[in-house]
Design a protein around this motif. Structure first.
Motif, PDB file in Angstrom:
ATOM      1  N   TRP A 101      -1.550   3.119   7.446  1.00  0.00           N
ATOM      2  CA  TRP A 101      -2.677   3.101   6.582  1.00  0.00           C
ATOM      3  C   TRP A 101      -3.794   2.910   7.783  1.00  0.00           C
ATOM      4  O   TRP A 101      -5.063   3.287   6.844  1.00  0.00           O
ATOM      5  CB  TRP A 101      -2.301   0.919   6.488  1.00  0.00           C
ATOM      6  N   LEU A 102      -4.012   2.570   8.873  1.00  0.00           N
ATOM      7  CA  LEU A 102      -5.074   2.486   9.425  1.00  0.00           C
ATOM      8  C   LEU A 102      -5.840   4.639   8.991  1.00  0.00           C
ATOM      9  O   LEU A 102      -6.624   4.488   9.284  1.00  0.00           O
ATOM     10  CB  LEU A 102      -4.736   2.731  11.346  1.00  0.00           C
ATOM     11  N   GLY A 103      -4.596   4.864   9.695  1.00  0.00           N
ATOM     12  CA  GLY A 103      -4.884   6.387   9.923  1.00  0.00           C
ATOM     13  C   GLY A 103      -5.486   6.652   7.835  1.00  0.00           C
ATOM     14  O   GLY A 103      -6.858   7.455   8.401  1.00  0.00           O
ATOM     15  N   GLN A 104      -5.136   6.451   7.314  1.00  0.00           N
ATOM     16  CA  GLN A 104      -5.678   6.147   5.334  1.00  0.00           C
ATOM     17  C   GLN A 104      -6.885   6.058   5.255  1.00  0.00           C
ATOM     18  O   GLN A 104      -7.894   6.705   5.113  1.00  0.00           O
ATOM     19  CB  GLN A 104      -4.378   6.143   4.533  1.00  0.00           C
ATOM     20  N   ASN A 105      -6.956   5.085   6.007  1.00  0.00           N
ATOM     21  CA  ASN A 105      -8.313   4.274   5.345  1.00  0.00           C
ATOM     22  C   ASN A 105      -9.446   4.553   6.841  1.00  0.00           C
ATOM     23  O   ASN A 105     -10.702   3.809   6.175  1.00  0.00           O
ATOM     24  CB  ASN A 105      -7.698   2.543   5.654  1.00  0.00           C
ATOM     25  N   THR A 106      -8.969   5.230   7.689  1.00  0.00           N
ATOM     26  CA  THR A 106     -10.042   5.648   8.198  1.00  0.00           C
ATOM     27  C   THR A 106     -10.932   7.311   7.916  1.00  0.00           C
ATOM     28  O   THR A 106     -11.773   7.464   9.279  1.00  0.00           O
ATOM     29  CB  THR A 106     -10.195   5.327   9.793  1.00  0.00           C
ATOM     30  N   TRP A 126       1.061  -1.673   0.219  1.00  0.00           N
ATOM     31  CA  TRP A 126       0.101   0.055   0.096  1.00  0.00           C
ATOM     32  C   TRP A 126       0.756   1.031  -0.534  1.00  0.00           C
ATOM     33  O   TRP A 126       0.695   2.150  -0.673  1.00  0.00           O
ATOM     34  CB  TRP A 126      -0.814   0.018   1.577  1.00  0.00           C
ATOM     35  N   TYR A 127       1.969   1.430   0.838  1.00  0.00           N
ATOM     36  CA  TYR A 127       2.821   2.491   1.181  1.00  0.00           C
ATOM     37  C   TYR A 127       3.545   2.772  -0.323  1.00  0.00           C
ATOM     38  O   TYR A 127       3.470   4.239  -1.063  1.00  0.00           O
ATOM     39  CB  TYR A 127       3.868   2.292   1.997  1.00  0.00           C
ATOM     40  N   VAL A 128       3.707   2.046  -1.660  1.00  0.00           N
ATOM     41  CA  VAL A 128       5.088   1.937  -2.170  1.00  0.00           C
ATOM     42  C   VAL A 128       3.642   1.911  -3.425  1.00  0.00           C
ATOM     43  O   VAL A 128       4.148   3.020  -4.113  1.00  0.00           O
ATOM     44  CB  VAL A 128       5.035   0.010  -2.657  1.00  0.00           C
ATOM     45  N   ASP A 129       2.466   1.980  -3.395  1.00  0.00           N
ATOM     46  CA  ASP A 129       1.567   2.260  -4.209  1.00  0.00           C
ATOM     47  C   ASP A 129       0.657   3.676  -3.942  1.00  0.00           C
ATOM     48  O   ASP A 129       0.060   4.261  -4.629  1.00  0.00           O
ATOM     49  CB  ASP A 129       0.207   1.477  -4.330  1.00  0.00           C
TER      50      ASP A 129
END
Length: 232
Positions: A136-141, A102-105
């Motif tokens: 990822w948690l921050g971005q997806n919420t 996810w971070y790479v993309d």
């Protein structure tokens, strides 16, 4: 300024081999020959790819996360609930996880790769991913003020710089661990607080712990501090 040199040597266990060289210089969030962000074992020192913490949870607008961005932000329980769904998620045999991918993309990964002089965000493949999990948690919420980083020290420094770093455990707080002490500069690992047990321990959910996302009970003596997102 000399260009950064990346020696992405074969990982030893769950970490980049000691002796790998990463020269970084410049502004806030950059580091030189820094320790990697480790899991729940006493860390050995190794080079790690650092990223600036300047961008917060809304910086890449949520487009690459597959989740709708919420203008209203998120609650601590939103983050904890999502984190629980990821418990048991493992990295693969190469040490890479879905959170590295996810971070790479993401636009965030590409931006930070550019900042450190890497040719592409693929430099984050196979790197320690505990902070990528938190990001990822921050971005997806759609959490506001979560910060988004791949390197624990610069993430903690960002919270302190924004005035949202302290010593009180709160549900949903980003918890920074320093196994050998040393405050922010000694931070090795990061996770999310689920509960303060008020007995000198906290319940957490952490990525890159034994190569997986796990629920843990941690002694607060190992905590360097807590970052406080702007929950609603």
């Amino acid at each position: 300024m000399t260009a950064p040199t990346f020696d992405m040597t074969k990982r030893m266990g769950t970490r980049v081999a000691a002796g790998a060289v990463l020269s970084l210089a410049g502004a806030f969030g950059f580091a030189s020959l820094v320790p990697s962000a480790h899991a729940d074992t006493k860390p050995a020192h190794a080079a790690h790819v650092a990223a600036a913490s300047k961008a917060d949870a809304n910086s890449s607008k949520g487009a690459e996360t597959g989740a709708a961005s919420s203008k209203a932000g998120a609650t601590a329980q939103d983050v904890i609930k999502l984190a629980r769904t990821q418990v048991g998620t493992h990295e693969d045999a190469s040490g890479n996880s879905k959170f590295n991918d996810w971070y790479v993309d993401s636009s965030l990964g590409r931006l930070n790769a550019h900042r450190i002089g890497a040719k592409s965000a693929s430099v984050y493949k196979g790197q320690s991913w505990c902070d990528m999990f938190v990001s990822w948690l921050g971005q997806n919420t759609g959490t506001k003020g979560m910060g988004a980083d791949a390197y624990t020290v610069s993430h903690a420094e960002w919270f302190k710089k924004t005035g949202r770093f302290g010593q009180t455990a709160k549900p949903g707080a980003v918890v920074f661990f320093a196994w050998n002490g040393g405050g922010i500069k000694g931070v090795d690992h990061v996770g999310i607080v689920v509960k303060d047990n008020h007995d000198g321990t906290i319940n957490t959910i952490e990525g890159n712990t034994g190569n997986a996302v796990k629920q843990k009970v941690r002694d607060t003596s190992t905590v360097a501090g807590y970052g406080y997102p702007e929950y609603r």
